[in-house]
Scaffold this motif. Structure first.
Motif, mmCIF file in Angstrom:
data_model
loop_
_atom_site.group_PDB
_atom_site.id
_atom_site.type_symbol
_atom_site.label_atom_id
_atom_site.label_comp_id
_atom_site.label_asym_id
_atom_site.label_seq_id
_atom_site.Cartn_x
_atom_site.Cartn_y
_atom_site.Cartn_z
ATOM 1 N N PRO A 25 0.929 -1.250 0.212
ATOM 2 C CA PRO A 25 -0.119 0.122 -0.039
ATOM 3 C C PRO A 25 0.821 1.319 0.012
ATOM 4 C CG PRO A 25 -0.611 -1.480 1.786
ATOM 5 C CD PRO A 25 0.698 -2.236 1.245
ATOM 6 N N ALA A 26 0.600 2.171 -0.885
ATOM 7 C CA ALA A 26 1.560 3.038 -1.202
ATOM 8 C C ALA A 26 0.847 4.608 -1.204
ATOM 9 C CB ALA A 26 2.356 3.102 -2.583
ATOM 10 N N GLY A 27 1.596 5.451 -0.531
ATOM 11 C CA GLY A 27 0.831 6.956 -0.713
ATOM 12 C C GLY A 27 2.009 8.071 -0.887
ATOM 13 N N ILE A 28 1.418 9.207 -1.298
ATOM 14 C CA ILE A 28 2.351 10.336 -1.500
ATOM 15 C C ILE A 28 1.692 11.394 -0.784
ATOM 16 C CG2 ILE A 28 3.037 9.638 -4.064
ATOM 17 C CD1 ILE A 28 0.972 11.417 -4.955
ATOM 18 N N GLY A 29 2.668 12.404 -0.472
ATOM 19 C CA GLY A 29 2.506 13.678 0.051
ATOM 20 C C GLY A 29 3.190 14.891 -0.646
ATOM 21 N N VAL A 30 2.681 15.812 -0.952
ATOM 22 C CA VAL A 30 3.000 17.028 -1.992
ATOM 23 C C VAL A 30 2.747 18.403 -1.064
ATOM 24 C CG1 VAL A 30 3.107 17.945 -3.972
ATOM 25 C CG2 VAL A 30 2.922 15.463 -3.886
ATOM 26 N N VAL A 31 3.804 19.268 -0.960
ATOM 27 C CA VAL A 31 3.448 20.457 -0.530
ATOM 28 C C VAL A 31 3.961 21.377 -1.549
ATOM 29 C CG1 VAL A 31 3.715 22.094 1.552
ATOM 30 C CG2 VAL A 31 3.693 19.708 1.805
ATOM 31 N N ILE A 32 3.339 22.376 -1.970
ATOM 32 C CA ILE A 32 3.547 23.394 -2.803
ATOM 33 C C ILE A 32 3.588 24.824 -2.062
ATOM 34 C CG2 ILE A 32 3.121 24.674 -4.960
ATOM 35 C CD1 ILE A 32 1.745 22.089 -5.763
ATOM 36 N N GLU A 33 4.735 25.486 -2.127
ATOM 37 C CA GLU A 33 4.939 26.663 -1.391
ATOM 38 C C GLU A 33 5.417 27.836 -2.417
ATOM 39 O OE1 GLU A 33 8.118 26.062 1.078
ATOM 40 O OE2 GLU A 33 7.026 24.694 2.393
ATOM 41 N N ASP A 34 5.071 29.068 -2.220
ATOM 42 C CA ASP A 34 5.369 30.266 -2.988
ATOM 43 C C ASP A 34 6.822 30.738 -2.615
ATOM 44 O OD1 ASP A 34 5.088 31.776 -0.690
ATOM 45 O OD2 ASP A 34 3.405 32.851 -1.339
ATOM 46 N N GLU A 35 7.342 31.708 -2.968
ATOM 47 C CA GLU A 35 8.804 32.064 -2.992
ATOM 48 C C GLU A 35 8.677 32.580 -1.380
ATOM 49 O OE1 GLU A 35 6.722 34.392 -5.033
ATOM 50 O OE2 GLU A 35 7.220 33.766 -7.002
ATOM 51 N N LYS A 36 7.766 32.621 -0.870
ATOM 52 C CA LYS A 36 7.926 33.455 0.688
ATOM 53 C C LYS A 36 7.731 32.177 1.565
ATOM 54 C CE LYS A 36 6.576 37.974 -0.579
ATOM 55 N NZ LYS A 36 5.566 39.156 -0.184
ATOM 56 N N GLY A 37 7.529 31.025 0.982
ATOM 57 C CA GLY A 37 7.543 29.999 1.788
ATOM 58 C C GLY A 37 5.823 29.684 2.475
ATOM 59 N N LYS A 38 4.957 30.311 1.726
ATOM 60 C CA LYS A 38 3.785 30.098 2.219
ATOM 61 C C LYS A 38 2.880 28.954 1.198
ATOM 62 C CE LYS A 38 -0.944 32.122 1.643
ATOM 63 N NZ LYS A 38 -1.743 33.052 0.846
ATOM 64 N N VAL A 39 2.492 28.023 2.147
ATOM 65 C CA VAL A 39 1.838 26.996 1.764
ATOM 66 C C VAL A 39 0.482 27.383 0.862
ATOM 67 C CG1 VAL A 39 0.871 24.650 2.199
ATOM 68 C CG2 VAL A 39 2.571 25.376 3.584
ATOM 69 N N LEU A 40 0.728 26.940 -0.554
ATOM 70 C CA LEU A 40 -0.360 26.982 -1.488
ATOM 71 C C LEU A 40 -1.231 25.860 -1.663
ATOM 72 C CD1 LEU A 40 1.657 29.020 -4.341
ATOM 73 C CD2 LEU A 40 0.278 29.943 -2.434
ATOM 74 N N GLU A 41 -0.661 24.777 -1.437
ATOM 75 C CA GLU A 41 -1.360 23.628 -1.814
ATOM 76 C C GLU A 41 -0.811 22.423 -0.978
ATOM 77 O OE1 GLU A 41 -2.959 24.139 -6.269
ATOM 78 O OE2 GLU A 41 -1.935 22.240 -5.748
ATOM 79 N N GLU A 42 -1.579 21.577 -0.420
ATOM 80 C CA GLU A 42 -1.055 20.227 -0.200
ATOM 81 C C GLU A 42 -1.927 19.244 -0.459
ATOM 82 O OE1 GLU A 42 -2.542 20.199 4.634
ATOM 83 O OE2 GLU A 42 -0.667 21.108 4.401
ATOM 84 N N HIS A 43 -1.208 17.827 -0.767
ATOM 85 C CA HIS A 43 -2.067 16.779 -1.192
ATOM 86 C C HIS A 43 -1.315 15.667 -0.734
ATOM 87 C CE1 HIS A 43 -3.456 19.307 -4.722
ATOM 88 N NE2 HIS A 43 -2.093 19.811 -4.402
ATOM 89 N N ALA A 44 -2.421 14.722 -0.447
ATOM 90 C CA ALA A 44 -2.115 13.459 0.322
ATOM 91 C C ALA A 44 -3.077 12.469 -0.737
ATOM 92 C CB ALA A 44 -2.590 13.269 1.541
ATOM 93 N N LYS A 45 -2.366 11.500 -1.209
ATOM 94 C CA LYS A 45 -3.120 10.698 -2.234
ATOM 95 C C LYS A 45 -2.593 9.209 -2.001
ATOM 96 C CE LYS A 45 -3.758 10.063 -7.171
ATOM 97 N NZ LYS A 45 -3.134 10.493 -8.412
ATOM 98 N N PHE A 46 -3.668 8.230 -1.937
ATOM 99 C CA PHE A 46 -3.369 6.965 -1.968
ATOM 100 C C PHE A 46 -3.123 6.302 -3.207
ATOM 101 C CE2 PHE A 46 -4.883 2.428 -1.458
ATOM 102 C CZ PHE A 46 -4.022 1.819 -0.652
ATOM 103 N N LEU A 47 -2.155 5.470 -3.277
ATOM 104 C CA LEU A 47 -2.039 5.228 -4.631
ATOM 105 C C LEU A 47 -2.301 3.685 -5.153
ATOM 106 C CD1 LEU A 47 1.633 6.681 -5.203
ATOM 107 C CD2 LEU A 47 -0.586 7.457 -6.166
#
Length: 156
Positions: free
Chosen positions: A38-60
């Motif tokens: 069982p696998a999963g991924i985590g992704v955090v996307i930040e702007d230039e200032k380090g502000k989190v724009l998006e976060e994703h948790a997805k089971f594969l």
């Protein structure tokens, strides 16, 4: 009096010619329990200032750890493309992913070549993409999201 040597030709710009640059930071992690398992991924996307724009948790579903690491980077780059980024720095704790994406290592396993092709295609579409290896302790947010995805996927 102006001296001609000090005058530079910057060209004439029409409205819409200037495209502001958007730099994003992406933190990714992928994992599999059992490898494959069982696998999963985590992704955090930040702007230039380090502000989190998006976060994703997805089971594969059932994948290997390396497949999950690639899927995380691919999702991050897909989102960066959607956000119209033209400069991206990807932090990942997978040394294999970072070295293959950077051209240091070749992709040898046949099941990884399609993932590598998707990754490289996204890198070319975005323009400037740099990968950097970080220790797991420096990647805790993405790691927590990948574990959350695996936990939720296993529970169903």
């Amino acid at each position: 009096m102006l001296r001609s040597a000090s005058i530079k030709n910057y060209g004439i710009f029409k409205r819409g010619d200037f495209k502001p640059s958007m730099h994003l930071t992406i933190r990714t992690d992928g994992g599999a329990r059992g490898n494959p398992g069982p696998a999963g991924i985590g992704v955090v996307i930040e702007d230039e200032k380090g502000k989190v724009l998006e976060e994703h948790a997805k089971f594969l579903g059932v994948k290997t750890n390396n497949q999950a690491e690639y899927e995380a980077a691919i999702l991050g780059l897909e989102r960066a493309k959607h956000l119209k980024a033209d400069s991206v720095k990807v932090f990942a704790d997978s040394e294999l992913l970072v070295k293959q994406a950077s051209g240091v290592y070749k992709v040898k396993h046949e099941n990884m070549k399609p993932l590598f092709a998707r990754l490289k295609s996204l890198m070319l579409q975005i323009g400037h993409v740099k990968f950097e290896h970080v220790r797991r302790e420096q990647n805790t947010h993405a790691d927590a999201l990948s574990n959350q995805a695996m936990d939720e996927g296993v529970r169903g």
